[in-house]
Design an enzyme around this catalytic site. Structure first.
Site, PDB file in Angstrom:
ATOM      1  N   LYS A   1     121.212  40.954  26.259  1.00  0.00           N
ATOM      2  CA  LYS A   1     121.324  42.382  26.574  1.00  0.00           C
ATOM      3  C   LYS A   1     121.846  42.594  27.989  1.00  0.00           C
ATOM      4  CE  LYS A   1     117.815  44.266  23.435  1.00  0.00           C
ATOM      5  NZ  LYS A   1     117.332  43.013  22.817  1.00  0.00           N
TER       6      LYS A   1
ATOM      7  N   CYS B   1     114.140  49.688  17.387  1.00  0.00           N
ATOM      8  CA  CYS B   1     115.031  48.616  17.830  1.00  0.00           C
ATOM      9  C   CYS B   1     114.852  47.323  17.044  1.00  0.00           C
ATOM     10  CB  CYS B   1     114.835  48.372  19.316  1.00  0.00           C
ATOM     11  SG  CYS B   1     115.124  49.860  20.284  1.00  0.00           S
TER      12      CYS B   1
ATOM     13  N   HIS C   1     113.923  39.584  23.502  1.00  0.00           N
ATOM     14  CA  HIS C   1     114.262  41.006  23.414  1.00  0.00           C
ATOM     15  C   HIS C   1     114.796  41.470  24.773  1.00  0.00           C
ATOM     16  CE1 HIS C   1     114.325  44.914  21.627  1.00  0.00           C
ATOM     17  NE2 HIS C   1     113.447  45.425  22.483  1.00  0.00           N
TER      18      HIS C   1
ATOM     19  N   PHE D   1     110.138  50.689  19.634  1.00  0.00           N
ATOM     20  CA  PHE D   1     109.187  51.777  19.870  1.00  0.00           C
ATOM     21  C   PHE D   1     108.311  51.943  18.628  1.00  0.00           C
ATOM     22  CE2 PHE D   1     111.950  54.371  23.075  1.00  0.00           C
ATOM     23  CZ  PHE D   1     111.685  53.427  24.051  1.00  0.00           C
TER      24      PHE D   1
ATOM     25  N   HIS E   1     121.666  47.405  25.249  1.00  0.00           N
ATOM     26  CA  HIS E   1     120.690  47.461  24.150  1.00  0.00           C
ATOM     27  C   HIS E   1     121.302  48.259  22.999  1.00  0.00           C
ATOM     28  CE1 HIS E   1     117.175  47.609  21.846  1.00  0.00           C
ATOM     29  NE2 HIS E   1     116.277  47.930  22.764  1.00  0.00           N
TER      30      HIS E   1
ATOM     31  N   GLU F   1     106.823  40.092  27.336  1.00  0.00           N
ATOM     32  CA  GLU F   1     107.424  39.112  26.428  1.00  0.00           C
ATOM     33  C   GLU F   1     107.337  37.703  26.995  1.00  0.00           C
ATOM     34  OE1 GLU F   1     111.423  38.448  23.698  1.00  0.00           O
ATOM     35  OE2 GLU F   1     111.487  39.885  25.359  1.00  0.00           O
TER      36      GLU F   1
END
Length: 414
Positions: A336, A164, A304, A402, A341, A315
């Site tokens: 998002k 991502c 994010h 990831f 996403h 985060e």
């Protein structure tokens, strides 16, 4: 060696909120959710039956017969790049095209093509009959390759893959190349189109996705106590980055400066973020140093913010680690909540959000907030549910992937 300055001179996007940047930005500012039941396949047997799809997109109307040569992710790349290049008003008849590069991010690439070809093969008698465009449609780097061929751009050309974080890596790599004088202009960004059975099924089996099938539009709810996973999206976003003097000489409209970037690794887990946000803390701190900015120079952070239970908490811990008391003076939001996403494309779209926020003086909201999470500091201004006007001197965008990949970019007003 003195590093060159890098500015943004063109923007383009195709997203779940609209097939142009203008439509996308309007949706973001108005707090529109792009989530709806999946239409690209029958998802009735899936635990998650909704996503943030690009709507009303006809590739044949856009590409003609060329559409069959491009996977959906690459089609999105070309659409976004077309808009950004036109927006930049580069004179392609006079500019040195060998000094223009294309660097593009995609986390997965042509999974729709792969699944289609695999289905056809296994439905047959074992005779290997594959489309001659199978491999070119599959590989992630075909997006920058096709854009360079379409426009004749002979500069640096490659794809970046970091899950991502892929398109943020592409933007950061472009910044470094222009700073070092290895290109005058780079068309950069990312695209993704993974709303196909193995894409949705694979993320679902990891328990990464929201299963709020009864109310898709409120399913992506970053920082809300009852968030239950992310909502998959698709689309593409593009920025034209240009060496400052080159842009100034040709009288380009300059949106803002790309001031700095950084990378880090969590070195922790295949899919889970570090619970204390250690990698996220490092990447933001390094990006600030790269941009020669202090924490108090940042007015807006586009997080994010995926709407996952662990990711959002980690985060926010990192934001507090880096910004301290100044964190309470910033606007923070996760777009998002509206776009879903976009996987490998998400960083590019959220970078554009930062650019537009600086230009327009407005912070898009984090929608779908219903109940505070006691584990997330509710004194922070997470820009819940409604956009807020604000003069923004500098904005920071985080993207995490990831594998523990962390990337941050910082934009500032000239």
């Amino acid at each position: 060696m003195e590093l060159k300055r890098v500015v943004v001179t063109g923007l383009g996007a195709i997203s779940p909120l609209g097939n142009t940047l203008a439509e996308t930005w309007q949706g973001l500012v108005n707090g529109v959710s792009g989530a709806a039941p999946i239409t690209q396949f029958d998802a009735s047997k899936f635990k998650t039956q909704f996503a943030c799809e690009v709507k009303n997109f006809d590739p044949v109307a856009y590409f003609g017969k060329e559409a069959r040569k491009l996977d959906r992710f690459a089609q999105f790349a070309v659409v976004a790049a077309d808009e950004a290049i036109k927006d930049s008003k580069l004179d392609l008849d006079t500019v040195d095209k060998n000094e223009i590069g294309v660097i593009w991010g995609a986390g997965i690439g042509g999974i729709i093509t792969y699944f289609s070809e695999a289905k056809d093969y296994f439905a047959g008698d074992g005779t290997p009959r594959f489309n001659p465009f199978f491999i070119p449609k599959l590989i992630a780097d075909i997006a920058p390759g096709y854009i360079s061929i379409k426009y004749g751009f002979g500069g640096p050309n490659y794809g970046t893959v970091a899950a991502c974080a892929s398109s943020t890596n592409a933007i950061a790599s472009s910044l470094d190349l222009i700073r070092l004088g290895k290109a005058n202009v780079i068309v950069t960004g990312g695209s993704e189109a993974a709303l196909v059975e193995p894409g949705v099924g694979g993320f679902s089996s990891m328990k990464a996705l929201s299963t709020r099938n009864d109310d898709p539009k409120t399913a992506s709810r970053p920082y809300d106590k009852n968030r239950d996973g992310f909502v998959m999206g698709e689309g593409g976003a593009c920025l034209v980055l240009e060496e400052y003097e080159h842009a100034k000489k040709r009288g380009a409209h300059i949106y803002c400066e790309l001031a700095g970037s950084a990378f880090s690794a969590d070195a922790y887990h295949l899919t889970a973020p570090h619970p204390e946000g250690e990698g996220a803390t490092r990447v933001m701190s390094k990006a600030l140093a790269d941009a020669s900015l202090k924490p108090e120079d940042i007015d807006y952070v586009n997080t994010h913010g995926t709407s996952t239970p662990l990711g959002d908490k980690g985060e926010i811990k990192a934001v507090l680690n880096v910004f301290g008391e100044h964190a309470y003076k910033m606007n923070i939001s996760s777009t998002k909540s509206m776009t879903g996403h976009l996987l490998g494309a998400t960083g590019a779209l959220e970078a554009i959000v930062c650019v537009k926020a600086i230009e327009e003086g407005i912070v898009p909201p984090t929608i779908n907030h219903f109940e505070d999470d006691p584990e997330i500091d509710n004194k922070l201004n997470l820009t819940f549910n409604k956009a807020q006007k604000r003069n923004i001197r500098a904005a920071l965008s985080n993207t995490f992937g990831f594998g523990g990949h962390n990337s941050t970019v910082i934009f500032k007003a000239l």
